[in-house]
Design an enzyme around this catalytic site. Structure first.
Site, mmCIF file in Angstrom:
data_model
loop_
_atom_site.group_PDB
_atom_site.id
_atom_site.type_symbol
_atom_site.label_atom_id
_atom_site.label_comp_id
_atom_site.label_asym_id
_atom_site.label_seq_id
_atom_site.Cartn_x
_atom_site.Cartn_y
_atom_site.Cartn_z
ATOM 1 N N LYS A 14 -48.619 -7.466 -5.269
ATOM 2 C CA LYS A 14 -49.921 -8.094 -5.032
ATOM 3 C C LYS A 14 -49.980 -8.501 -3.572
ATOM 4 C CE LYS A 14 -52.836 -11.947 -6.394
ATOM 5 N NZ LYS A 14 -53.008 -13.063 -7.335
ATOM 6 N N LYS A 48 -52.097 -4.355 -6.710
ATOM 7 C CA LYS A 48 -53.364 -5.045 -6.517
ATOM 8 C C LYS A 48 -53.529 -5.390 -5.055
ATOM 9 C CE LYS A 48 -55.582 -9.311 -7.711
ATOM 10 N NZ LYS A 48 -55.399 -10.660 -8.126
#
Ligand code: PBG
Length: 329
Positions: free
Chosen positions: A200, A253
């Site tokens: 992320k 992400k």
């Protein structure tokens, strides 16, 4: 052998031929829809930077979940907007009054076969908006990874007791996946899978989400715990660690600017891999479509198909409901 003996356009001549040699398919079963659950009663508030997405009270969320399920979306990712924030995010482990715990019970009652995944983090629940416990170090407020682990354990066990089918830690906390695995196992939830937000990035594409979930940091930013944008070898290390700590599904992400990372991770580990098509990616498409600059349906299906082609198996996307409708036509 070369042109004109080889002519790649031969297999592109019509729909049937094209579909016979198509390498990637997009299906409604690939989609996970994020949902923002508001603690109060009877709330249905559109998120201005994410047209078509709402903060929903539990009763409205239950109705909406029913509709999504009937459209073929069998899995939701839940985010909570709690009544109270404090320095550690106590609402996240409140068995009785926690917004996610209440939502889990109500959604399971309304749509028993829906798979409910909870986002596991603290930023929406803390008054400072950071993803864990903050401490002062050398005159600066910083995230205390080790102290956050105990609270992560409390949060996931409480989610599990309330009926979560899977937990998805999104805080980029060192050792987070392992602490969660231990806590679940010790509490009798060894069967619950973990979808780890492994790679992320500290991305600016989360802007609209912070309005949606009311979780913007009140000071500083998240660059000291989320990944540095230019790195991808490091993403492999993050994923490797999460797998070793018990992650069942790994995630990249954001999605679109990170397709190279998706491909590397898929190739290196062959794990079930999720891509999070985040709020800013959604907002860009919606804005361009509203201006008449892009054809929304074609662009959304192109994006989602391309994420599959890049190596993602699961797509977390705010376009889920629209895509489900378009795929069924
Ligand atoms: C919470 C969390 C965020 C997102 C998912 N979980 C925000 C953040 O890290 O700042 C972003 C999702 C999106 O932009 O759609 N940690």
């Amino acid at each position: 052998m070369n042109y004109p003996t080889v002519r790649l356009s031969r297999l592109r001549a019509g729909d049937t031929l094209r579909s016979m040699v198509r390498e990637t398919s997009l299906s409604v079963s690939d989609l996970i829809a994020p949902l923002f659950i508001h603690h109060a009663d009877n709330v249905k508030k559109e998120i201005s930077s994410m047209p078509g997405q709402f903060q929903l009270s539990i009763n409205h969320a239950a109705e909406y979940a029913r509709r999504l399920f009937d459209m073929g979306i069998k899995s939701l990712l839940l985010f909570g907007i709690p009544a109270h924030k404090d320095s550690v995010g106590c609402d996240t482990w409140d068995d009785e009054k926690g917004v996610i715990q209440r939502a889990l019970r109500a959604l399971h009652r309304a749509v028993p076969d829906m798979l409910l995944i909870t986002d596991v983090c603290f930023c929406e629940y803390t008054d400072h908006g950071h993803c864990g416990v903050m401490v002062e170090r050398e005159g600066k407020m910083v995230l205390d990874h080790d102290a956050t682990l105990d609270n992560l354990a409390l949060q996931v066990v409480s989610h599990a007791r309330a009926g979560a089918d899977m937990v998805a830690p999104s805080g980029m906390i060192d050792g987070g996946v392992g602490a969660i695995r231990d806590a679940l196992d010790n509490a009798g939830f060894g069967h619950l899978p973990i979808m780890a937000y492994s790679a992320k990035y500290a991305s600016s594409f989360y802007g609209p989400f912070r309005e949606a979930a009311e979780g913007a940091p009140q000071f500083g930013d998240r660059r000291s715990y989320q990944m540095d944008i230019p790195n991808s070898n490091e993403a492999l290390r993050e994923v490797e660690l999460d797998i070793a700590q018990g992650a069942d599904i790994v995630m990249v992400k954001p999605a679109l600017a990170y397709m190279d990372v998706i491909r590397r991770i898929k190739d290196a580990f062959g794990m079930p891999t999720a891509a999070y098509n985040v709020s800013g990616e959604y907002a860009m498409v919606k804005a361009a479509a509203a201006a008449g600059w892009l054809e929304e349906k074609a662009v959304v299906l192109e994006i989602l198909t391309s994420l599959k082609r890049a190596g993602a198996d699961l797509l977390i996307t705010y376009h889920a409901a629209d895509a489900a409708r378009w795929l069924s036509l």
